[in-house]
Design a protein around this motif. Structure first.
Motif, PDB file in Angstrom:
ATOM      1  N   SER A   1      -6.144   5.968 -66.301  1.00 20.52           N
ATOM      2  CA  SER A   1      -6.084   4.497 -66.339  1.00 20.52           C
ATOM      3  C   SER A   1      -5.819   3.955 -67.736  1.00 20.52           C
ATOM      4  O   SER A   1      -5.292   2.857 -67.879  1.00 20.52           O
TER       5      SER A   1
ATOM      6  N   ARG B   1     -11.814   7.034 -73.252  1.00 22.85           N
ATOM      7  CA  ARG B   1     -10.636   6.375 -72.688  1.00 22.85           C
ATOM      8  C   ARG B   1     -10.231   7.133 -71.432  1.00 22.85           C
ATOM      9  O   ARG B   1     -10.084   8.350 -71.463  1.00 22.85           O
TER      10      ARG B   1
ATOM     11  N   ARG C   1     -14.123   3.550 -70.753  1.00 20.85           N
ATOM     12  CA  ARG C   1     -15.165   3.853 -69.760  1.00 20.85           C
ATOM     13  C   ARG C   1     -16.444   4.215 -70.488  1.00 20.85           C
ATOM     14  O   ARG C   1     -16.437   5.023 -71.413  1.00 20.85           O
TER      15      ARG C   1
ATOM     16  N   GLU D   1      -8.882  -2.362 -79.407  1.00 19.42           N
ATOM     17  CA  GLU D   1      -9.992  -1.850 -78.608  1.00 19.42           C
ATOM     18  C   GLU D   1     -11.189  -2.803 -78.622  1.00 19.42           C
ATOM     19  O   GLU D   1     -11.927  -2.872 -77.646  1.00 19.42           O
TER      20      GLU D   1
ATOM     21  N   LYS E   1      -8.130   2.909 -69.527  1.00 20.82           N
ATOM     22  CA  LYS E   1      -9.205   1.935 -69.757  1.00 20.82           C
ATOM     23  C   LYS E   1     -10.380   2.600 -70.462  1.00 20.82           C
ATOM     24  O   LYS E   1     -10.596   3.800 -70.330  1.00 20.82           O
TER      25      LYS E   1
ATOM     26  N   GLU F   1     -10.701  -5.076 -75.768  1.00 22.48           N
ATOM     27  CA  GLU F   1     -10.576  -4.488 -74.445  1.00 22.48           C
ATOM     28  C   GLU F   1     -11.903  -4.560 -73.706  1.00 22.48           C
ATOM     29  O   GLU F   1     -12.969  -4.476 -74.308  1.00 22.48           O
ATOM     30  N   THR F   2     -11.825  -4.675 -72.408  1.00 20.56           N
ATOM     31  CA  THR F   2     -13.006  -4.637 -71.573  1.00 20.56           C
ATOM     32  C   THR F   2     -13.430  -3.187 -71.392  1.00 20.56           C
ATOM     33  O   THR F   2     -12.591  -2.311 -71.185  1.00 20.56           O
TER      34      THR F   2
ATOM     35  N   THR G   1     -18.541   6.137 -74.782  1.00 16.80           N
ATOM     36  CA  THR G   1     -17.354   5.442 -74.309  1.00 16.80           C
ATOM     37  C   THR G   1     -16.142   6.322 -74.560  1.00 16.80           C
ATOM     38  O   THR G   1     -15.907   6.778 -75.689  1.00 16.80           O
TER      39      THR G   1
ATOM     40  N   GLU H   1     -15.403  -0.643 -69.046  1.00 13.74           N
ATOM     41  CA  GLU H   1     -15.914  -0.515 -67.686  1.00 13.74           C
ATOM     42  C   GLU H   1     -17.063   0.484 -67.686  1.00 13.74           C
ATOM     43  O   GLU H   1     -16.917   1.607 -68.155  1.00 13.74           O
TER      44      GLU H   1
END
Length: 152
Positions: free
Chosen positions: A51, A47, A55, A5, A53, A8-9, A45, A11
């Motif tokens: 997606s 998940r 967030r 994590e 991803k 990870e980027t 943040t 978003e």
């Protein structure tokens, strides 16, 4: 946060003014953005439930002892905000309050807790009461409990 994590980027919110708020918050380690029109603000943040991803968004918060409180108001809309749906699917969250970052477990307040916590949050941001009156859904109060020994 796991080693994976950390690479990870994340978003940020697709909403322009929220993304700008998050950018200032991150760049200044919370010195600019820890309040929003005088109301305490944090970065959350989650998940993405579809997606996968990470967030991030900025939200107003309150406190109940050591716990942080959020309101899934979505501006009084008839649907829950995406961040709430994400943490409902995966309750492990990352939180930044000012310069402090920590991992937490998010959960929806029980009916009994909500009776006590809703007034706490309407004191923080009185507009929540108007949002609740304008929608048929019960707006959830979210409790974030700090994960033991998980400061970032």
């Amino acid at each position: 946060m796991t080693a994976q994590e950390q690479h990870e980027t994340i978003e940020d919110s697709p909403v322009g003014w929220v993304a700008e708020h998050v950018r200032r918050y991150v760049q200044t380690d919370g010195a600019d953005g820890d309040t929003f029109y005088g109301v305490p603000s944090l970065l959350l943040t989650t998940r993405g439930r579809r997606s996968g991803k990470l967030r991030r968004t900025a939200l107003m918060y309150g406190r109940d002892g050591d716990n942080h409180l959020l309101v899934a108001s979505n501006g009084g809309a008839s649907k829950h905000p995406a961040w709430y749906l994400n943490l409902s699917a995966d309750p492990t969250v990352e939180v930044q309050v000012g310069a402090e970052r920590f991992t937490g477990q998010a959960r929806t307040a029980t009916a009994e807790e909500r009776v006590r916590l809703w007034p706490v949050m309407t004191k923080v941001f009185p507009t929540y009461a108007r949002y609740q009156k304008g929608t048929d859904r019960e707006i959830p109060v979210v409790v974030i409990e700090r994960a033991p020994g998980r400061a970032l």
